[in-house]
Motif scaffolding. Structure first.
Motif, PDB file in Angstrom:
ATOM      1  N   LEU A  35      15.592  14.083  19.547  1.00 29.02           N
ATOM      2  CA  LEU A  35      15.425  14.477  18.146  1.00 29.02           C
ATOM      3  C   LEU A  35      15.552  15.983  17.978  1.00 29.02           C
ATOM      4  CD1 LEU A  35      12.533  12.084  17.085  1.00 29.02           C
ATOM      5  CD2 LEU A  35      14.802  12.194  16.039  1.00 29.02           C
ATOM      6  N   THR A  36      14.938  16.722  18.888  1.00 31.17           N
ATOM      7  CA  THR A  36      15.006  18.179  18.811  1.00 31.17           C
ATOM      8  C   THR A  36      16.430  18.677  19.021  1.00 31.17           C
ATOM      9  OG1 THR A  36      12.713  18.463  19.519  1.00 31.17           O
ATOM     10  CG2 THR A  36      14.181  20.328  19.850  1.00 31.17           C
ATOM     11  N   LEU A  37      17.107  18.128  20.025  1.00 36.10           N
ATOM     12  CA  LEU A  37      18.497  18.533  20.278  1.00 36.10           C
ATOM     13  C   LEU A  37      19.389  18.212  19.076  1.00 36.10           C
ATOM     14  CD1 LEU A  37      18.870  17.459  24.023  1.00 36.10           C
ATOM     15  CD2 LEU A  37      18.621  19.786  23.136  1.00 36.10           C
ATOM     16  N   HIS A  38      19.128  17.076  18.444  1.00 36.16           N
ATOM     17  CA  HIS A  38      19.887  16.702  17.238  1.00 36.16           C
ATOM     18  C   HIS A  38      19.609  17.696  16.112  1.00 36.16           C
ATOM     19  CE1 HIS A  38      21.775  14.362  14.111  1.00 36.16           C
ATOM     20  NE2 HIS A  38      20.632  14.299  13.439  1.00 36.16           N
ATOM     21  N   ALA A  39      18.329  18.020  15.903  1.00 33.72           N
ATOM     22  CA  ALA A  39      17.960  18.966  14.842  1.00 33.72           C
ATOM     23  C   ALA A  39      18.602  20.328  15.060  1.00 33.72           C
ATOM     24  CB  ALA A  39      16.433  19.099  14.771  1.00 33.72           C
TER      25      ALA A  39
ATOM     26  N   PHE B 207      11.376  21.900  12.308  1.00 35.92           N
ATOM     27  CA  PHE B 207      11.433  20.479  12.663  1.00 35.92           C
ATOM     28  C   PHE B 207      10.519  20.254  13.865  1.00 35.92           C
ATOM     29  CE2 PHE B 207      13.103  16.868  15.032  1.00 35.92           C
ATOM     30  CZ  PHE B 207      13.302  15.921  14.034  1.00 35.92           C
ATOM     31  N   VAL B 208       9.601  19.299  13.731  1.00 34.43           N
ATOM     32  CA  VAL B 208       8.622  19.037  14.790  1.00 34.43           C
ATOM     33  C   VAL B 208       8.746  17.582  15.220  1.00 34.43           C
ATOM     34  CG1 VAL B 208       6.193  19.199  15.451  1.00 34.43           C
ATOM     35  CG2 VAL B 208       7.076  20.693  13.659  1.00 34.43           C
ATOM     36  N   ALA B 209       9.078  17.362  16.488  1.00 29.61           N
ATOM     37  CA  ALA B 209       9.230  16.011  17.030  1.00 29.61           C
ATOM     38  C   ALA B 209       7.929  15.593  17.713  1.00 29.61           C
ATOM     39  CB  ALA B 209      10.391  15.975  18.030  1.00 29.61           C
TER      40      ALA B 209
END
Length: 200
Positions: free
Chosen positions: A60-64, A47-49
């Motif tokens: 977004l990264t923390l969610h992923a 996953f790349v934000a």
């Protein structure tokens, strides 16, 4: 690799679909939790934000990382909160400013070259304590043709790999560097301009 790109701008989506015909381009808000779920964020391997807003990229990264086992990459534009960001569980963090400065450094070093070998790429690792430098070996020199174990190499230096006509060689002491090779060197030394700089 199956790639999905979520982009808010419709025109940009159309451009991306032409540029990247094998990717799935989705016109939508990449920060929409429901959309991310619909597109299978839980099963993503990576996953790349890449939004233009650092805070959104971090969230977004923390969610992923919370909902999946994906390897994450986060783009951060500002570098003034680097110490705080390094404490967060964001996976790999990319700073475009550093990438730009490294490209400029590599270009300047290559321009100052003697002409024997050129820096192709240069990367700083571990907060600029280590350099990974990719050299293109254009001419024969004192480092070519001899087994690596016979070369008087500087300490704190690793010849990471040799790319010979597209074949990657993880070198042993018996391997040699030859004209036409691309060589990746990882070192704590700075200021290397040429492949011959690996010698004492």
């Amino acid at each position: 690799i199956n790639v999905k790109i979520i982009e808010n701008d419709r025109q940009r989506c159309e451009d991306l679909s032409v540029l990247l015909p094998k990717a799935i381009i989705i016109n939508g808000d990449g920060t929409d939790e429901e959309l991310l779920k619909e597109e299978g964020i839980e099963y993503a391997e990576s996953f790349v934000a890449l939004t233009g807003i650092d805070e959104e990229n971090i969230l977004l990264t923390l969610h992923a990382r919370q909902v999946s086992n994906a390897k994450t990459i986060t783009k951060i534009n500002r570098i003034n909160f680097k110490d705080v960001i390094s404490r967060l569980d964001l996976g790999s963090v990319v700073y475009p400013r550093y990438i730009t400065s490294e490209a400029i450094i590599a270009y300047v070093r290559a321009k100052n070259e003697s002409g024997d070998s050129n820096i192709e790429t240069l990367y700083h690792l571990f907060d600029h304590r280590v350099e990974a430098i990719e050299f293109k070996v254009d001419q024969e020199s004192e480092v070519t043709g001899a087994p690596l174990q016979a070369l008087d190499l500087k300490r704190h230096l690793l010849v990471a790999f040799i790319n010979r006509n597209g074949k990657i060689i993880i070198p042993s002491g018996q391997d040699t560097i030859e004209k036409g090779d691309t060589v990746m060197v990882v070192t704590t030394h700075t200021g290397f301009n040429d492949i011959t700089d690996i010698l004492k």
